[in-house]
Design an enzyme around this catalytic site. Structure first.
Site, PDB file in Angstrom:
ATOM      1  CE  LYS A   1     -14.667 -38.780 -11.634  1.00  0.00           C
ATOM      2  NZ  LYS A   1     -15.861 -39.561 -11.625  1.00  0.00           N
TER       3      LYS A   1
ATOM      4  CD  GLN B   1     -15.534 -50.061 -24.892  1.00  0.00           C
ATOM      5  OE1 GLN B   1     -14.950 -50.071 -25.966  1.00  0.00           O
ATOM      6  NE2 GLN B   1     -15.668 -51.151 -24.142  1.00  0.00           N
TER       7      GLN B   1
END
Length: 310
Positions: A190, A94
């Protein structure tokens, strides 16, 4: 020098203690009936250079509070300098606001550690290097690359090895390892639809016939690694092994890795391995205790830490 260990990874602290030939300081960390954490430093630390070994791994909040309270206890006991040794820095993922009305929790944790009384931080393979800038105190970010490089060279003919980054964001880390072992580099492209799930889209580079080494800092759910391994083998890779610094391995990750097409998952002991991890046939742990121990020794002697990686 004094070394203090919390409850997060006692085994690693004992290995570091043995490497440095410095016994762990007597410290009691226990909980009251309501789970409040109580810390008592049971020997004199006045004027000492103290290193607190405490990864903030699962349960992250408990281990973070232990770290903060240990630092406060040492500060109030007149320790000369306190270094928070955090092999795995929780909340590191985060590190930015990915969407509106969300926190930057890594910065908050950095503030908490600083205001608790830490004078410096020693950590390993931060998820994002810029987190070092969240601290207003000296911060050393160690790299597990030397440990991984040695292990790869012992087990593989490096002329047939290709280092693979499991996503575009990890290219810098993968390139650094590829340079160390003089191997080519490939990238898995991805798309992540939601946290904990990923879909491999394409392989950038020719992997056919190579022993592929996937490199990353954290393995959590294991979905990315397992999908990447399958995609690489489909493209003709000879084998796929993953070298990951922090084995978070939450939920059903161990079962997922065990049943995957990965030849082996190699993790460090920055997080204490669970019984399931230890029992898994294709998960192996390498120790980073000598690396951290040497960094602690150099910090105490005011020597260069960065020269460890030259």
């Amino acid at each position: 020098m004094k070394i203090v260990a919390g409850n997060s990874n006692r085994a690693l602290a004992e290995e570091i203690s043995a490497y440095l030939d410095v016994p762990l300081a007597k410290c009691q960390v226990r909980r009251f009936a309501d789970q409040e954490i109580f810390v008592e430093i049971q020997e004199n630390v006045r004027g000492e250079d103290v290193f607190v070994v405490q990864p903030t791994s699962y349960p992250a909040n408990d281990h973070l509070m232990e770290l903060l309270i240990i630092i406060d206890a040492l500060k109030r006991s007149s320790a000369r300098r306190i270094t928070a040794v955090i092999p795995y820095f929780g909340y590191a993922r985060q590190d930015r606001r990915a969407s509106g009305r969300t926190p930057i929790s890594a910065k908050l944790v950095a503030n908490l550690i600083t205001h608790a009384g830490a004078d410096r931080v020693l950590t390993l393979d931060l998820h994002a290097g810029q987190i070092q800038g969240f601290f207003d105190i000296p911060t050393d970010n160690l790299f597990a690359a030397p440990v991984m490089t040695r292990d790869i060279k012992e087990r593989y003919a490096t002329g047939n090895v290709m280092v693979v980054s499991p996503d575009v964001g990890g290219v810098v880390r993968a390139r650094a390892l590829a340079k160390r072992i003089e191997a080519p580099l490939s990238i898995v492209d991805k798309r992540r639809d939601k946290p904990g799930e990923s879909e491999v889209m394409n392989i950038i580079g020719e992997v056919s016939g190579f022993d592929c080494i996937l490199v990353d800092d954290i393995v959590d759910s294991g979905g990315t690694l397992c999908n990447a391994a399958e995609a690489l083998l489909t493209k003709g890779a000879k084998s796929v092994t993953a070298y990951i610094t922090h084995g978070v391995l939450s939920g059903g990750a161990v079962a997922r890795v065990t049943s995957s097409m990965l030849k082996e998952l190699v993790i460090t002991n920055s997080i204490e391995p669970t019984a399931a991890v230890t029992a898994a046939p294709n998960i192996r742990t390498v120790s980073i205790a000598p690396l951290i121990g040497e960094a602690i020794n150099r910090t105490a002697l005011e020597k260069s830490v960065s020269s460890l990686f030259n």
